[in-house]
Design a protein around this motif. Structure first.
Motif, PDB file in Angstrom:
ATOM      1  N   VAL A  88       0.990  -1.087  -0.107  1.00 16.18           N
ATOM      2  CA  VAL A  88       0.038   0.004   0.024  1.00 16.18           C
ATOM      3  C   VAL A  88       0.999   1.185  -0.091  1.00 16.18           C
ATOM      4  CG1 VAL A  88      -1.599   1.415   1.223  1.00 16.18           C
ATOM      5  CG2 VAL A  88      -1.935  -1.076   1.081  1.00 16.18           C
ATOM      6  N   GLY A  89       0.413   2.196  -0.851  1.00 18.85           N
ATOM      7  CA  GLY A  89       1.252   3.537  -0.531  1.00 18.85           C
ATOM      8  C   GLY A  89       2.440   3.592  -1.509  1.00 18.85           C
ATOM      9  N   ILE A  90       3.058   4.643  -1.520  1.00 20.18           N
ATOM     10  CA  ILE A  90       4.391   4.805  -2.326  1.00 20.18           C
ATOM     11  C   ILE A  90       5.677   4.477  -1.499  1.00 20.18           C
ATOM     12  CG2 ILE A  90       5.730   6.589  -3.417  1.00 20.18           C
ATOM     13  CD1 ILE A  90       3.301   8.067  -4.031  1.00 20.18           C
ATOM     14  N   HIS A  91       6.563   3.712  -1.943  1.00 20.27           N
ATOM     15  CA  HIS A  91       7.607   3.028  -1.245  1.00 20.27           C
ATOM     16  C   HIS A  91       8.901   3.642  -2.219  1.00 20.27           C
ATOM     17  CE1 HIS A  91       5.670   0.225   1.273  1.00 20.27           C
ATOM     18  NE2 HIS A  91       4.809   0.572   0.598  1.00 20.27           N
ATOM     19  N   ARG A  92       9.692   3.985  -1.172  1.00 21.54           N
ATOM     20  CA  ARG A  92      10.929   4.680  -1.729  1.00 21.54           C
ATOM     21  C   ARG A  92      12.106   3.555  -1.750  1.00 21.54           C
ATOM     22  NH1 ARG A  92      13.588   9.039   2.032  1.00 21.54           N
ATOM     23  NH2 ARG A  92      13.695   7.183   3.276  1.00 21.54           N
ATOM     24  N   ASN A 107      10.770   5.673  -6.895  1.00 15.24           N
ATOM     25  CA  ASN A 107       9.581   5.331  -5.987  1.00 15.24           C
ATOM     26  C   ASN A 107       8.973   4.184  -6.740  1.00 15.24           C
ATOM     27  OD1 ASN A 107       9.837   7.164  -3.852  1.00 15.24           O
ATOM     28  ND2 ASN A 107       9.520   8.630  -5.545  1.00 15.24           N
ATOM     29  N   ALA A 108       8.060   3.447  -6.059  1.00 16.80           N
ATOM     30  CA  ALA A 108       7.301   2.333  -6.637  1.00 16.80           C
ATOM     31  C   ALA A 108       6.263   2.344  -5.618  1.00 16.80           C
ATOM     32  CB  ALA A 108       8.122   1.024  -6.528  1.00 16.80           C
ATOM     33  N   GLN A 109       4.905   1.953  -6.414  1.00 17.45           N
ATOM     34  CA  GLN A 109       3.767   1.498  -5.631  1.00 17.45           C
ATOM     35  C   GLN A 109       2.958   0.655  -6.539  1.00 17.45           C
ATOM     36  OE1 GLN A 109       0.821   4.801  -5.373  1.00 17.45           O
ATOM     37  NE2 GLN A 109       1.681   5.811  -7.275  1.00 17.45           N
TER      38      GLN A 109
END
Length: 162
Positions: free
Chosen positions: A104-108, A152-154
């Motif tokens: 869930v959400g944006i991950h760096r 970033n990946a989501q």
């Protein structure tokens, strides 16, 4: 004249992951798409499933580098003793690649390169969870990084696939 903000500062890599530093070595990250990315780009989780190729610049094959990829609360990859002007496959993989899958959400995702001082042995962390880049650098006498890159990946949602 306006000043362009440093993408590592905007992405909070400097401050949260590493201290302020001056990049002195080129580091290029590519995934199976053979497409390079720049700081702040967004990639899909499918693209980052495989281990990335990490190319190290520099001008001295005798220099050795340590590469770490701290992900959220864990260490995704660590390679030491990488000769300058080569890629990470020439180094010693200390912590094998563990693909991250954002739920869930944006991950760096961060990639940090340190220049080793001499042929000093770099000790792996006792475990990959709760890896701290600054503490690792201090414990191994690495000093400040010489390069860093992030993206970033989501998770791809049904709405984004259409």
């Amino acid at each position: 004249m306006s000043r362009v903000p440093d993408p590592l500062t905007v992405g909070r890599v400097i401050g949260e992951v590493v201290d302020n530093f001056s990049p002195s070595v080129q580091m290029t990250i590519t995934y199976n798409t053979n497409k390079q990315f720049a700081n702040g780009h967004e990639l899909l989780p499918l693209v980052i499933a495989a281990r990335p190729r990490v190319d190290i610049g520099g001008d001295d094959l005798r220099a050795a580098y340590t590469f770490v990829s701290p992900a959220k609360k864990t260490l995704a990859l660590m390679v030491t003793d990488i000769p300058g002007t080569t890629d990470a496959s020439f180094g010693k993989e200390i912590v094998s690649y563990e693909s991250q899958n954002p739920a869930v959400g944006i991950h760096r995702y961060v990639f940090v390169l340190f220049k080793q001082r001499g042929r000093r042995t770099v000790s792996p962390p006792s475990w990959r969870d709760y890896f701290n880049t600054r503490r690792f650098s201090i414990e191994n006498g690495l000093g400040l990084p010489v390069a860093a890159v992030y993206f970033n990946a989501q998770r791809e949602t049904a709405a984004r696939r259409r």
